[in-house]
Structure formats: C-alpha cells, structure tokens
Design a protein around this motif. Structure first.
Motif, PDB file in Angstrom:
ATOM      1  N   LYS A  72     -37.420 -49.499 -26.209  1.00 39.51           N
ATOM      2  CA  LYS A  72     -38.402 -50.240 -27.005  1.00 39.51           C
ATOM      3  C   LYS A  72     -38.716 -49.503 -28.306  1.00 39.51           C
ATOM      4  N   ALA A  76     -37.955 -50.854 -32.176  1.00 42.17           N
ATOM      5  CA  ALA A  76     -38.999 -50.955 -33.204  1.00 42.17           C
ATOM      6  C   ALA A  76     -38.637 -50.105 -34.420  1.00 42.17           C
ATOM      7  N   LEU A  79     -36.006 -51.753 -36.460  1.00 42.83           N
ATOM      8  CA  LEU A  79     -36.522 -52.887 -37.232  1.00 42.83           C
ATOM      9  C   LEU A  79     -37.224 -52.423 -38.504  1.00 42.83           C
ATOM     10  N   VAL A  80     -37.982 -51.347 -38.426  1.00 38.90           N
ATOM     11  CA  VAL A  80     -38.718 -50.865 -39.592  1.00 38.90           C
ATOM     12  C   VAL A  80     -37.745 -50.557 -40.715  1.00 38.90           C
ATOM     13  N   LEU A  83     -35.626 -53.863 -41.851  1.00 43.34           N
ATOM     14  CA  LEU A  83     -36.316 -54.820 -42.708  1.00 43.34           C
ATOM     15  C   LEU A  83     -36.498 -54.272 -44.115  1.00 43.34           C
ATOM     16  N   ILE A  86     -33.045 -54.483 -45.839  1.00 43.71           N
ATOM     17  CA  ILE A  86     -32.632 -55.764 -46.410  1.00 43.71           C
ATOM     18  C   ILE A  86     -33.499 -56.102 -47.617  1.00 43.71           C
ATOM     19  N   TYR A  87     -34.694 -55.567 -47.683  1.00 42.92           N
ATOM     20  CA  TYR A  87     -35.504 -55.771 -48.879  1.00 42.92           C
ATOM     21  C   TYR A  87     -34.830 -55.121 -50.074  1.00 42.92           C
ATOM     22  N   GLN A  90     -30.771 -56.540 -50.013  1.00 39.11           N
ATOM     23  CA  GLN A  90     -30.505 -57.973 -49.868  1.00 39.11           C
ATOM     24  C   GLN A  90     -29.208 -58.278 -49.135  1.00 39.11           C
TER      25      GLN A  90
ATOM     26  N   LYS B  61     -38.166 -59.604 -56.635  1.00 38.44           N
ATOM     27  CA  LYS B  61     -38.110 -60.227 -55.306  1.00 38.44           C
ATOM     28  C   LYS B  61     -39.469 -60.804 -54.989  1.00 38.44           C
ATOM     29  N   PHE B  64     -40.113 -62.505 -48.944  1.00 37.62           N
ATOM     30  CA  PHE B  64     -39.859 -61.393 -48.028  1.00 37.62           C
ATOM     31  C   PHE B  64     -39.752 -61.907 -46.604  1.00 37.62           C
ATOM     32  N   LYS B  65     -38.797 -61.360 -45.878  1.00 35.56           N
ATOM     33  CA  LYS B  65     -38.724 -61.643 -44.447  1.00 35.56           C
ATOM     34  C   LYS B  65     -39.688 -60.695 -43.753  1.00 35.56           C
ATOM     35  N   VAL B  66     -40.564 -61.262 -42.942  1.00 38.20           N
ATOM     36  CA  VAL B  66     -41.542 -60.434 -42.239  1.00 38.20           C
ATOM     37  C   VAL B  66     -41.074 -60.208 -40.804  1.00 38.20           C
ATOM     38  N   ARG B  82     -45.420 -56.598 -52.157  1.00 37.51           N
ATOM     39  CA  ARG B  82     -44.456 -55.781 -51.419  1.00 37.51           C
ATOM     40  C   ARG B  82     -45.174 -54.938 -50.368  1.00 37.51           C
ATOM     41  N   ARG B  89     -44.963 -56.675 -41.716  1.00 35.98           N
ATOM     42  CA  ARG B  89     -43.816 -56.327 -40.884  1.00 35.98           C
ATOM     43  C   ARG B  89     -44.229 -55.380 -39.775  1.00 35.98           C
ATOM     44  N   ASN B  90     -45.018 -54.387 -40.132  1.00 39.59           N
ATOM     45  CA  ASN B  90     -45.455 -53.418 -39.124  1.00 39.59           C
ATOM     46  C   ASN B  90     -46.303 -54.083 -38.052  1.00 39.59           C
ATOM     47  N   ILE B  93     -43.946 -55.914 -35.744  1.00 38.03           N
ATOM     48  CA  ILE B  93     -43.177 -54.990 -34.909  1.00 38.03           C
ATOM     49  C   ILE B  93     -44.057 -54.426 -33.803  1.00 38.03           C
ATOM     50  N   TYR B  97     -43.633 -55.001 -29.815  1.00 36.61           N
ATOM     51  CA  TYR B  97     -43.461 -53.835 -28.941  1.00 36.61           C
ATOM     52  C   TYR B  97     -44.411 -53.923 -27.755  1.00 36.61           C
ATOM     53  N   THR B  98     -45.670 -54.271 -28.011  1.00 37.90           N
ATOM     54  CA  THR B  98     -46.675 -54.277 -26.946  1.00 37.90           C
ATOM     55  C   THR B  98     -46.545 -55.494 -26.042  1.00 37.90           C
ATOM     56  N   GLU B 100     -43.961 -57.924 -26.192  1.00 35.75           N
ATOM     57  CA  GLU B 100     -42.598 -58.445 -26.044  1.00 35.75           C
ATOM     58  C   GLU B 100     -42.530 -59.934 -26.348  1.00 35.75           C
TER      59      GLU B 100
END
Lengths: 229, 276
Positions: A72, A76, A79-80, A83, A86-87, A90, B61, B64-66, B82, B89-90, B93, B97-98, B100
């Motif tokens: 897990k 995570a 992902l950080v 993401l 990709i910012y 791109q 830009k 943004f994808k979150v 930004r 995003r955080n 995430i 995590y917590t 699922e």
C-alpha cells in the motif's frame, strides 16, 4: 535474577516461497499461494504477487501483514511521483522498473529500526524492454540479478537455479550474462519444476503456484496445482 | 471596484460587510484565460483556452489530473492552481490508502473550500487567486463543482470562468437542459462550441485549446492534439454555427443546479459576490 524477555513478538512468519527469472524480453515472477502460521494453514489461495506499475511486479514472502502494508505504501508513493511526473512531462509514462527498485529500497530502509518483515523479489522490464529482477533483504539492500528466490523454500530452489540457469549465475565471477538465454516457455517450465520439488520437502510451500509473465505484449497469469500436504 | 481604505488586508471588514481582498482575488480569476466544464449523467468534460506568454514559449498547463476519477481546470494564478492540485492529489492518495476506495468528489471540494477559507481569515496569508472547475465521478454519479477564492463552492451542470467566459455561459445556458442525457461525443462537441465563443473570432485549433474527459469506465485523461484537431474538423465548427436548439430555455439567472450544499445562482458583478 535474569532480565525479563519479551514473550510477545510484533512479527509472525506466514511462510511461502517466491521466485523470479529475467529473460531477454520477458520476466517470470512466481509464488506459491499458501499462507500459514506455525504448523497451521491460514489460506490455500492467498496471492503474494502485487503489481506496482505498468512494468513492475513484486513478490514477497515473510509476514503478510507487513507485506500488505508495504504494498500500500509503495502504491501511494508511486502515485505521488507518477502524478507530478505526468504534470511535468505530459506523458502517460509510469515509473520504470529500475526506478521502482530504488523506491522499494528507500521505502524499506525508511523503517530500518522497525523493519517490514518482508523478503522481496521485484521483477519487470527495464526501459529497453529487457527482463530485470531485483532481490532484497528486509531493510532494503538490493541488487539487480538474472534470477532470484526468497522465502521458506529459497534454500531448496536457489542451488537448483544456479545449476540450471548457469550463465547469469552470480557464482561465476564475473557473471556471463545479465539475463538467462532461456526462452519464455523454458523458463516457465523451470519455475514449475522448482516449486514441484520445493513443495515435496518444504512444509510451508504448496497448494497452488501463481505465475505472472510480463513481456512486450503485456501481462499474463498461469496457475498450477501443487501438493496440498 | 475602486481603491478604498478598507482593502489593505484580508482581515479588515468594510462598513458594508465586504472583504475587499477576497473580492480582488475573485477578480484575478476573471482575468485568467477561460476554462469551461460540462457534465452529463455519465461524463464530465473540462476544456480550456491555451494562453502562451509568447510565441517562443509553451503554454501554461491549466488542466490537471487529480486522480483516475477526478480532474480540475483552473483560471487565474496558475501557480496557485498547481499548488492546490498537488494538495488535491495528496488528499486522494491518502483517502485511497486508508479506505481503499476513491475519494468522493463532494468531499474533496469541501476540503478544498475549507482550505481556501483559512486564507480569508489570517492576517499573514492571502487568498488563493485561482478558480477551480473540479470534475469527477463517484458512486453518486458525475459531478462538476466550482471552487472560488472566497471559500465557497457550487455544483453545476455546466459553467465557464475566466476572461470572456460570459460568451460561453450564454451558449451553455441555451443548451444545458440537454446535457444530462447527452452522449460523450455531443458533450465534447458542446464544450468545443462553448470554447469557441470565448475566442471571439480567433481560430479554434488543437493548439489553442485543451480538452479533458472523465466518465463511466473512462479514467480522467487529457485528449491528445490529433484527437482534438480531428474532432474540430469533424464538427466543422471553424466558422460554422452550432446546431439549432431543441428546447428554448427561458432566460434565467444562471446555470447553477441546486444541490445538497449551499447553492445559489452565480452572481456577476454583484454587490456581495461571496454571499450565498
């Protein structure tokens, strides 16, 4: 008067064995599906293999609660950076396997003084499409190898792989090849042989074998029944 | 709005009960290049105008994808946008995590709004100068929200923010009643038409706009340039009029949809733009 020793341990060993083999354009990651504690079986169908990214898979034996927590945390942390990656760039590109290998090492060392009781094998394809396998100890020391085995059956399987895979063996110094010259189907057969033999002697290995094959065309799973005793 | 003796810091009320610094932050949103959002029952489309500071540079830009199920388009101070995207995003995430499971969109916008409100009540901070159109999918369906610098948020069927957004809003007000049942392709088409309205004569090409989609079975992603250009060509909207409306909409104040939280029609140059 002797010092009082702790009779409660935060760790447990759920047994099981993991193997990974790197080929020229594929990677095979396999693990049995038996989860046990002491002399009892907890499950005959528990997967130890986890996909961390497009081209990275991790198989872990040891204490499965710690393994799950580690999976897990890695997901995570991936992902950080994915993401924000990709910012910046791109591209829909995920982390490469060697980058994931470093991330896993750092994540394990982060808990140097209360380690994850997890013995990991990371397998995948590097940015050139070649198979890669990384093997770890519980606190993150790692090395890229052509093949590896971890867990309760590792002592039975590793010498057999050294003998059969010959050229990428780290016992030949320097290693002749980084990956095995075997074809994908030969490697899969070899893995099945390893586990069939290990299940005979190791009581913690058995029930079912889960094999994941990663190559240029994607990801594929195979299962094989093993001894249930 | 003119300078006055109550607008020096955010912790000073005016006698009329206004916080001018917050209102000035909302002005910053109006100065940014346009961003548009629309939603149907199953999809949300975000679109924005690309503004490059010079021909030599790449464009800012603004989308943004979150998370796989949430994306955001912004107007205003893009640096603030930004930083807020990183916060969102955080949060996604950590929730994943917590629990699922994906963070419900409604919860994320409340957390974002609370974060914005903090900056309206601290003397050592300034309000975020960015408006966010948050589009996402969760168990209760597709959602589009607008978060302001004031700390308010509203749910919308369709909305536009930034410079010349009124032109897009006028178009959306005419068409929005059909959006719920709209197909994905028609939703994107309407987004492109609305975007064209804000360009006021400039040519709509894939290099002057960015489109992003999220929907049932479709993770949030930004459409690549070739896809957008072929959509533009397909709809032949360079110079053509948008299709005739089926239902005429009596001209109302806005396109806001009443929702569970504090809602209200988006006021324009109102007396108290922050009030609901």
């Amino acid at each position: 008067m002797t010092k009082q020793q702790a009779n409660w341990s935060p760790y447990d060993n759920n047994g099981g064995t993991c193997v990974a083999i790197a080929g020229a354009d594929y990677c095979v990651i396999a693990a049995d599906t038996r989860m046990s504690t002491g002399y009892s079986i907890l499950s005959r169908d528990y997967s130890k293999i986890f996909q961390l990214a497009d081209k990275s898979l991790m198989a872990s034996s040891g204490f499965q609660a710690d393994v799950r927590a580690l999976q897990k945390v890695l997901a995570a942390r991936h992902l950080v950076s994915y993401l924000s990656f990709i910012y910046q760039h791109q591209h829909n590109k995920q982390m490469s396997c060697p980058a994931m290998a470093q991330l896993l090492s750092n994540t394990l060392y982060y808990k140097r003084f209360f380690p994850y009781y997890a013995f990991n094998v990371l397998g995948g394809l590097d940015s050139e499409g070649k198979g890669c396998v990384f093997t770890y100890d519980a606190v993150g020391s790692y090395e890229r190898v052509g093949y590896s085995s971890q867990g309760s059956g590792a002592t039975l399987i590793t010498p057999f792989l050294d003998n059969q895979l010959k050229s990428p063996s780290p016992l030949l110094l320097p290693a002749k090849d980084a990956v095995t010259p075997l074809s994908e189907s030969e490697a899969i057969d070899l893995v099945k042989t390893c586990f069939a033999s290990a299940s005979e002697r190791d009581i913690y290995t058995g029930d079912k074998l889960e094999i994941v094959i990663l190559n240029a065309s994607g990801i594929r799973r195979e299962y094989l029944e093993l001894r249930k005793d | 709005m003119f300078r006055n003796q109550y607008d020096t810091d955010v912790t000073t009320w005016s006698p009329a009960g206004r916080l001018f610094q917050v209102e000035y932050a909302m002005e910053a949103v109006k100065q940014g290049s346009a961003a548009i959002g629309l939603r149907s029952k199953t999809h949300v489309v975000l679109a924005c105008v690309n503004k490059a500071s010079s021909e030599l540079s790449s464009h800012q830009k603004k989308i943004f994808k979150v998370d796989d199920h949430i994306g955001v388009s912004i107007a205003g101070l893009t640096a603030d946008g930004r930083v807020l995207s990183r916060y969102m995003r955080n949060e996604c995430i950590n929730y994943s995590y917590t629990y699922e499971s994906p963070l419900p969109v409604g919860r994320l916008v409340v957390q974002l709004a609370d974060k914005a409100q903090v900056c309206t009540q601290r003397s050592w901070k300034r309000p975020y100068g960015v408006g966010l159109l948050v589009g996402g999918l969760d168990e209760s369906g597709a959602h589009l929200y607008y978060n302001c610098p004031s700390g308010n948020y509203f749910e919308y069927q369709a909305f536009a923010i930034g410079s010349r957004s009124q032109a897009a809003k006028t178009y959306l007000e005419r068409k929005f009643e059909g959006f719920t049942e709209s197909s994905r392709e028609n939703l994107i088409k309407d987004a492109l038409f609305a975007l064209r309205e804000t360009l006021q004569g400039e040519k709509l090409t894939s290099s002057t706009c960015t489109i992003a989609v999220v929907g049932v079975g479709e993770a949030f992603h930004i459409l690549d340039q070739e896809t957008v250009q072929s959509l533009i060509n397909e709809f032949e909207i360079v110079g053509e009029e948008p299709p005739a409306d089926e239902a005429t909409v009596p001209d109302q104040g806005g396109v806001a949809e009443p929702g569970p939280a504090d809602q209200g029609t988006p006021t324009d140059q109102g007396v108290t733009p922050m009030d609901v």
